[in-house]
Design an enzyme around this catalytic site. Structure first.
Site, PDB file in Angstrom:
ATOM      1  N   ARG A 111      60.980 -68.938 -11.076  1.00  0.00           N
ATOM      2  CA  ARG A 111      60.588 -67.777 -10.272  1.00  0.00           C
ATOM      3  C   ARG A 111      59.271 -67.203 -10.788  1.00  0.00           C
ATOM      4  O   ARG A 111      58.392 -66.836 -10.005  1.00  0.00           O
ATOM      5  CB  ARG A 111      61.681 -66.705 -10.316  1.00  0.00           C
ATOM      6  N   ALA A 161      55.864 -66.942  -8.685  1.00  0.00           N
ATOM      7  CA  ALA A 161      55.200 -65.646  -8.513  1.00  0.00           C
ATOM      8  C   ALA A 161      53.753 -65.723  -8.980  1.00  0.00           C
ATOM      9  O   ALA A 161      52.849 -65.173  -8.339  1.00  0.00           O
ATOM     10  CB  ALA A 161      55.954 -64.563  -9.274  1.00  0.00           C
ATOM     11  N   GLU A 170      34.218 -55.081  -6.833  1.00  0.00           N
ATOM     12  CA  GLU A 170      35.032 -54.465  -7.888  1.00  0.00           C
ATOM     13  C   GLU A 170      35.304 -55.439  -9.029  1.00  0.00           C
ATOM     14  O   GLU A 170      35.371 -55.026 -10.191  1.00  0.00           O
ATOM     15  CB  GLU A 170      36.329 -53.933  -7.283  1.00  0.00           C
ATOM     16  N   GLU A 219      42.539 -51.473  -3.981  1.00  0.00           N
ATOM     17  CA  GLU A 219      41.919 -52.349  -2.985  1.00  0.00           C
ATOM     18  C   GLU A 219      42.898 -53.428  -2.523  1.00  0.00           C
ATOM     19  O   GLU A 219      42.940 -53.778  -1.337  1.00  0.00           O
ATOM     20  CB  GLU A 219      40.657 -52.989  -3.553  1.00  0.00           C
ATOM     21  N   GLU A 250      45.359 -54.427  18.970  1.00  0.00           N
ATOM     22  CA  GLU A 250      45.037 -53.341  19.898  1.00  0.00           C
ATOM     23  C   GLU A 250      45.073 -52.008  19.153  1.00  0.00           C
ATOM     24  O   GLU A 250      45.777 -51.844  18.161  1.00  0.00           O
ATOM     25  CB  GLU A 250      46.005 -53.322  21.089  1.00  0.00           C
ATOM     26  N   LYS A 310      45.581 -47.675   8.153  1.00  0.00           N
ATOM     27  CA  LYS A 310      44.346 -48.179   7.567  1.00  0.00           C
ATOM     28  C   LYS A 310      43.550 -47.060   6.889  1.00  0.00           C
ATOM     29  O   LYS A 310      42.980 -47.257   5.810  1.00  0.00           O
ATOM     30  CB  LYS A 310      43.497 -48.878   8.625  1.00  0.00           C
ATOM     31  N   ASP A 311      43.505 -45.895   7.512  1.00  0.00           N
ATOM     32  CA  ASP A 311      42.797 -44.761   6.915  1.00  0.00           C
ATOM     33  C   ASP A 311      43.452 -44.325   5.609  1.00  0.00           C
ATOM     34  O   ASP A 311      42.764 -43.976   4.642  1.00  0.00           O
ATOM     35  CB  ASP A 311      42.754 -43.579   7.888  1.00  0.00           C
ATOM     36  N   CYS A 353      32.635 -40.612 -16.429  1.00  0.00           N
ATOM     37  CA  CYS A 353      31.844 -39.408 -16.728  1.00  0.00           C
ATOM     38  C   CYS A 353      32.366 -38.706 -17.982  1.00  0.00           C
ATOM     39  O   CYS A 353      31.591 -38.273 -18.842  1.00  0.00           O
ATOM     40  CB  CYS A 353      31.828 -38.456 -15.545  1.00  0.00           C
TER      41      CYS A 353
END
Length: 120
Positions: free
Chosen positions: A9, A13, A34, A69, A85, A94-95, A113
């Site tokens: 397994r 994987a 990235e 991501e 559609e 998605k947003d 920073c």
């Protein structure tokens, strides 16, 4: 079909994850950027940080962006699989995935920073 167990397994994987990583590097421009950022951030973290903890913070913040991501791309793939559609909920999904990436980028920026301000 019987589920794989134990070492088989884990091997399966790993193969699936490797296939996904290869696909991302070939097809997702943001993920490629990235990945380059991670490769650059590793040696830079040795230069600008004063401790292993700071290095881990810097590198893990970039890895977290990559993680976001991956999740965003997975959401987009599922939404596109369901249908191309326009649908309000598809757009929202998605947003939201995009927002997750933005939040991770902001956290990464804050981490970098912080370390820069602490050491310079």
């Amino acid at each position: 079909m019987e589920k794989q167990r134990g070492f088989k397994r884990l091997i399966s994987a790993f193969k699936n994850s490797n296939r996904a990583l290869t696909w991302l590097l070939k097809n997702e421009a943001a993920f490629k950027q990235e990945a380059w950022l991670l490769l650059i951030s590793i040696p830079v973290s040795f230069i600008i940080s004063s401790s292993i903890a700071e290095q881990l913070l810097l590198i893990s913040s970039v890895v977290f962006v990559m993680f976001a991501e991956v999740i965003n791309t997975a959401i987009e793939a599922v939404v596109d699989r369901v249908g191309l559609e326009h649908h309000e909920l598809s757009g929202l999904a998605k947003d939201l995935g995009s927002l997750a990436v933005l939040i991770s980028l902001l956290l990464c920026l804050l981490a970098w920073c912080y370390v820069i301000v602490q050491n310079f």
